[in-house]
Design a protein around this motif. Structure first.
Motif, PDB file in Angstrom:
ATOM      1  N   UNK A 108       0.827  -1.205   0.000  1.00  0.00           N
ATOM      2  CA  UNK A 108       0.000   0.000   0.000  1.00  0.00           C
ATOM      3  C   UNK A 108       0.862   1.255   0.000  1.00  0.00           C
ATOM      4  N   UNK A 109       1.992   1.199   0.693  1.00  0.00           N
ATOM      5  CA  UNK A 109       2.862   2.372   0.822  1.00  0.00           C
ATOM      6  C   UNK A 109       3.605   2.711  -0.462  1.00  0.00           C
ATOM      7  N   UNK A 110       3.659   1.785  -1.413  1.00  0.00           N
ATOM      8  CA  UNK A 110       4.355   2.026  -2.683  1.00  0.00           C
ATOM      9  C   UNK A 110       3.323   2.422  -3.737  1.00  0.00           C
ATOM     10  N   UNK A 111       3.223   3.701  -4.086  1.00  0.00           N
ATOM     11  CA  UNK A 111       2.190   4.142  -5.034  1.00  0.00           C
ATOM     12  C   UNK A 111       2.370   3.565  -6.431  1.00  0.00           C
ATOM     13  N   UNK A 112       3.540   3.006  -6.712  1.00  0.00           N
ATOM     14  CA  UNK A 112       3.767   2.396  -8.020  1.00  0.00           C
ATOM     15  C   UNK A 112       3.157   0.999  -8.126  1.00  0.00           C
ATOM     16  N   UNK A 113       2.727   0.426  -7.011  1.00  0.00           N
ATOM     17  CA  UNK A 113       1.984  -0.832  -7.043  1.00  0.00           C
ATOM     18  C   UNK A 113       0.542  -0.481  -7.371  1.00  0.00           C
ATOM     19  N   UNK A 114       0.112  -0.807  -8.581  1.00  0.00           N
ATOM     20  CA  UNK A 114      -1.180  -0.326  -9.072  1.00  0.00           C
ATOM     21  C   UNK A 114      -2.352  -1.204  -8.655  1.00  0.00           C
ATOM     22  N   UNK A 115      -2.092  -2.453  -8.292  1.00  0.00           N
ATOM     23  CA  UNK A 115      -3.155  -3.334  -7.793  1.00  0.00           C
ATOM     24  C   UNK A 115      -2.511  -4.400  -6.924  1.00  0.00           C
ATOM     25  N   UNK A 116      -3.334  -5.046  -6.113  1.00  0.00           N
ATOM     26  CA  UNK A 116      -2.861  -6.122  -5.237  1.00  0.00           C
ATOM     27  C   UNK A 116      -3.777  -7.332  -5.415  1.00  0.00           C
ATOM     28  N   UNK A 132      -8.864  -2.548   2.932  1.00  0.00           N
ATOM     29  CA  UNK A 132     -10.247  -2.200   2.648  1.00  0.00           C
ATOM     30  C   UNK A 132     -10.488  -0.700   2.650  1.00  0.00           C
ATOM     31  N   UNK A 133     -11.134  -0.201   1.583  1.00  0.00           N
ATOM     32  CA  UNK A 133     -11.454   1.214   1.497  1.00  0.00           C
ATOM     33  C   UNK A 133     -10.309   2.107   1.078  1.00  0.00           C
ATOM     34  N   UNK A 134      -9.139   1.536   0.812  1.00  0.00           N
ATOM     35  CA  UNK A 134      -7.978   2.339   0.402  1.00  0.00           C
ATOM     36  C   UNK A 134      -8.023   2.598  -1.106  1.00  0.00           C
ATOM     37  N   UNK A 135      -7.010   3.324  -1.612  1.00  0.00           N
ATOM     38  CA  UNK A 135      -7.040   3.718  -3.019  1.00  0.00           C
ATOM     39  C   UNK A 135      -6.548   2.637  -3.962  1.00  0.00           C
ATOM     40  N   UNK A 136      -6.028   1.537  -3.433  1.00  0.00           N
ATOM     41  CA  UNK A 136      -5.485   0.484  -4.291  1.00  0.00           C
ATOM     42  C   UNK A 136      -6.548  -0.570  -4.570  1.00  0.00           C
ATOM     43  N   UNK A 137      -6.757  -0.956  -5.834  1.00  0.00           N
ATOM     44  CA  UNK A 137      -7.705  -2.034  -6.107  1.00  0.00           C
ATOM     45  C   UNK A 137      -7.133  -3.388  -5.700  1.00  0.00           C
ATOM     46  N   UNK A 138      -7.938  -4.177  -5.008  1.00  0.00           N
ATOM     47  CA  UNK A 138      -7.575  -5.541  -4.614  1.00  0.00           C
ATOM     48  C   UNK A 138      -8.344  -6.468  -5.546  1.00  0.00           C
ATOM     49  N   UNK A 139      -7.620  -7.172  -6.412  1.00  0.00           N
ATOM     50  CA  UNK A 139      -8.245  -7.941  -7.486  1.00  0.00           C
ATOM     51  C   UNK A 139      -7.974  -9.424  -7.292  1.00  0.00           C
ATOM     52  N   UNK A 156     -12.259  -6.360  -5.922  1.00  0.00           N
ATOM     53  CA  UNK A 156     -12.758  -6.855  -7.200  1.00  0.00           C
ATOM     54  C   UNK A 156     -12.634  -8.376  -7.216  1.00  0.00           C
ATOM     55  N   UNK A 157     -13.665  -9.102  -6.796  1.00  0.00           N
ATOM     56  CA  UNK A 157     -13.569 -10.561  -6.717  1.00  0.00           C
ATOM     57  C   UNK A 157     -13.519 -11.198  -8.095  1.00  0.00           C
ATOM     58  N   UNK A 158     -12.799 -12.312  -8.194  1.00  0.00           N
ATOM     59  CA  UNK A 158     -12.720 -13.057  -9.450  1.00  0.00           C
ATOM     60  C   UNK A 158     -13.066 -14.524  -9.282  1.00  0.00           C
ATOM     61  N   UNK A 159     -13.187 -15.002  -8.040  1.00  0.00           N
ATOM     62  CA  UNK A 159     -13.442 -16.421  -7.772  1.00  0.00           C
ATOM     63  C   UNK A 159     -14.580 -16.545  -6.764  1.00  0.00           C
ATOM     64  N   UNK A 160     -15.213 -17.713  -6.673  1.00  0.00           N
ATOM     65  CA  UNK A 160     -16.385 -17.872  -5.800  1.00  0.00           C
ATOM     66  C   UNK A 160     -16.046 -17.753  -4.327  1.00  0.00           C
ATOM     67  N   UNK A 161     -16.972 -17.141  -3.606  1.00  0.00           N
ATOM     68  CA  UNK A 161     -16.843 -17.079  -2.163  1.00  0.00           C
ATOM     69  C   UNK A 161     -17.420 -18.366  -1.545  1.00  0.00           C
ATOM     70  N   UNK A 162     -17.273 -18.522  -0.241  1.00  0.00           N
ATOM     71  CA  UNK A 162     -17.619 -19.791   0.402  1.00  0.00           C
ATOM     72  C   UNK A 162     -19.102 -20.103   0.381  1.00  0.00           C
ATOM     73  N   UNK A 163     -19.934 -19.144   0.718  1.00  0.00           N
ATOM     74  CA  UNK A 163     -21.367 -19.397   0.801  1.00  0.00           C
ATOM     75  C   UNK A 163     -22.095 -18.664  -0.295  1.00  0.00           C
ATOM     76  N   UNK A 164     -23.010 -19.344  -0.994  1.00  0.00           N
ATOM     77  CA  UNK A 164     -23.322 -20.763  -0.816  1.00  0.00           C
ATOM     78  C   UNK A 164     -22.528 -21.685  -1.738  1.00  0.00           C
ATOM     79  N   UNK A 165     -21.704 -21.096  -2.598  1.00  0.00           N
ATOM     80  CA  UNK A 165     -21.169 -21.841  -3.726  1.00  0.00           C
ATOM     81  C   UNK A 165     -20.382 -23.089  -3.337  1.00  0.00           C
TER      82      UNK A 165
END
Length: 419
Positions: A108-116, A132-139, A156-165
């Motif tokens: 988070x402290x490195x502004x050159x990291x554009x996503x995590x 959570x709620x910071x300026x970096x997108x978590x993908x 930005x979720x890309x995979x299924x969460x636990x419930x109910x899937x």
């Protein structure tokens, strides 16, 4: 959510995925010298990856680092991202909350990291507290806690969460192998493991499968003969393994030794070599990452890149493919980044993603909308494995992605109706 609650939250079917130990490295592996196309003359783009390369969840997650670094080499040998070379900044959280928090704060402290991106089963909550709620997108990639992935506008979720899937697919997968009677073995040491038991009956009824009961087992038991005999007496032909892998391997051995002929249920992060290489294992369940064996151009491209850029890596698991598809989604979102991109530019690019499934590499078509949390993802790929060979086993319902049939067809699970 605590680790014990997460054990229940992944059907206590992911319990086996969260209790594994292995070895690995730490540090920013993406900084190591790698061949870059000389045509990529724009500034370097950094993408962060928090991954459990060591510690209790490493067997489920560690391959994500190898895949990310292979993807980096593959992209940099080609056209990069909008003419930029890419560097993956890898942070090993060691399956530890405090270490994960520190890793998240460093990125988070490195502004050159554009996503995590995160591939860390044990540390979703501390990472979310930091990011959570910071300026970096978590993908992506793999994330089990719905309250995290569908609540934070920068997630930005890309995979299924636990419930109910992941709970529902384990029971629904019985239909893929002709099983009719579902049972579960859950860890006796953690009270939360039993919490998922109450879900089995309603979900089984919804899926048209008979739930015949659950058996508590100690992960340190010298033998599971008694538990196996109980399962046989129940008439179970699909037994969900919701205990640690070492115990799961022994359970498979003891039950097959007692004449059990049915399948064992294993889903999501629990699908890793600790279980899949168990002799005589017959497995069925759901994957949160695309099937790595599929004979399609997109998946062949993945395999070819892994063989060329990480020939010794173990990529035959859904954690690997979940990371690859997540990075490919980032690449698509970043296609129009300016010469000096910022996190704001990356976030804007992600908000251009509409009804996207990367040609079947994502289980569900995704849309991200500015100012709103990410979507709940309830689709997975159903598989079966016998004699060490994996095969896709899609169910008869509609697909969650653009693959209407074939190995990339996904299946979407619904929560049981309240009653």
């Amino acid at each position: 959510m605590t680790r014990s609650l997460r054990l229940a939250g992944i059907a206590c079917l992911g319990a086996s995925a969260l209790a594994l130990t292995a070895c690995g490295g730490n540090g920013d592996d993406g900084a190591k010298k790698t061949t870059v196309n000389p045509a990529l003359t724009k500034s370097e783009i950094k993408l962060g990856l928090i991954v459990s390369r060591t510690g209790t969840s490493s067997s489920s997650d560690k391959s994500g680092a190898d895949v990310a670094l292979a993807w980096q080499r593959w992209v940099n040998a080609g056209q990069g991202i909008a003419g930029h070379p890419v560097r993956i900044v890898v942070k090993d959280d060691k399956s530890d909350g405090a270490t994960a928090t520190a890793a998240a704060q460093e990125l988070l402290a490195d502004p050159n990291v554009l996503s995590i991106t995160t591939e860390a089963s044990n540390t979703e909550q501390p990472v979310a507290s930091a990011l959570g709620g910071k300026d970096v997108p978590v993908v992506g990639a793999t994330g089990y806690q719905t309250k995290i992935w569908t609540a934070q506008p920068n997630y930005f979720p890309t995979a299924p969460q636990a419930f109910p899937a992941t709970v529902a697919v384990q029971i629904a997968s019985a239909k893929a192998v002709g099983a009719h009677k579902f049972a579960a073995v859950y860890c006796a040491e953690i009270a939360a493991c039993k919490e998922a038991v109450g879900l089995y009956g309603p979900i089984a009824q919804q899926q048209g499968v008979q739930y015949v009961g659950s058996v508590a087992a100690s992960t340190t038991a010298p033998s599971y003969t008694a538990e196996c005999l109980r399962l046989k007496n129940m008439g179970a032909d699909l037994v969900q393994i919701s205990i640690a892998p070492a115990a799961g391997r022994k359970l498979i051995s003891d039950c097959t030794g007692q004449g059990y002929k049915g399948y064992f249920g294993v889903t999501a992060g629990a699908v890793n070599a600790d279980i899949t290489k168990t002799p005589n294992a017959k497995l069925v369940g759901g994957l949160q990452g695309f099937p790595w064996w599929a004979d399609t151009p997109q998946v062949k491209q993945f395999r070819d890149a892994m063989k060329k850029y990480a020939p010794d890596a173990d990529y035959a698991n859904p954690a690997s493919t979940a990371v690859w598809s997540t990075l490919e989604l980032i690449r698509k979102a970043a296609a129009n980044l300016p010469d000096k991109p910022t996190r704001k530019d990356m976030t804007a690019g992600l908000h251009t993603i509409k009804d996207e499934d990367l040609g079947g590499l994502l289980a569900q078509k995704l849309t991200y909308t500015a100012g709103k949390p990410g979507p709940a993802i309830n689709c997975l790929w159903v598989y079966k494995m016998q004699n060490g060979k994996f095969a896709s086993a899609p169910l008869s319902g509609p697909s969650g992605n653009s693959a209407a049939s074939g190995p990339l067809k996904s299946d979407c699970m619904a929560a049981p109706a309240a009653g």
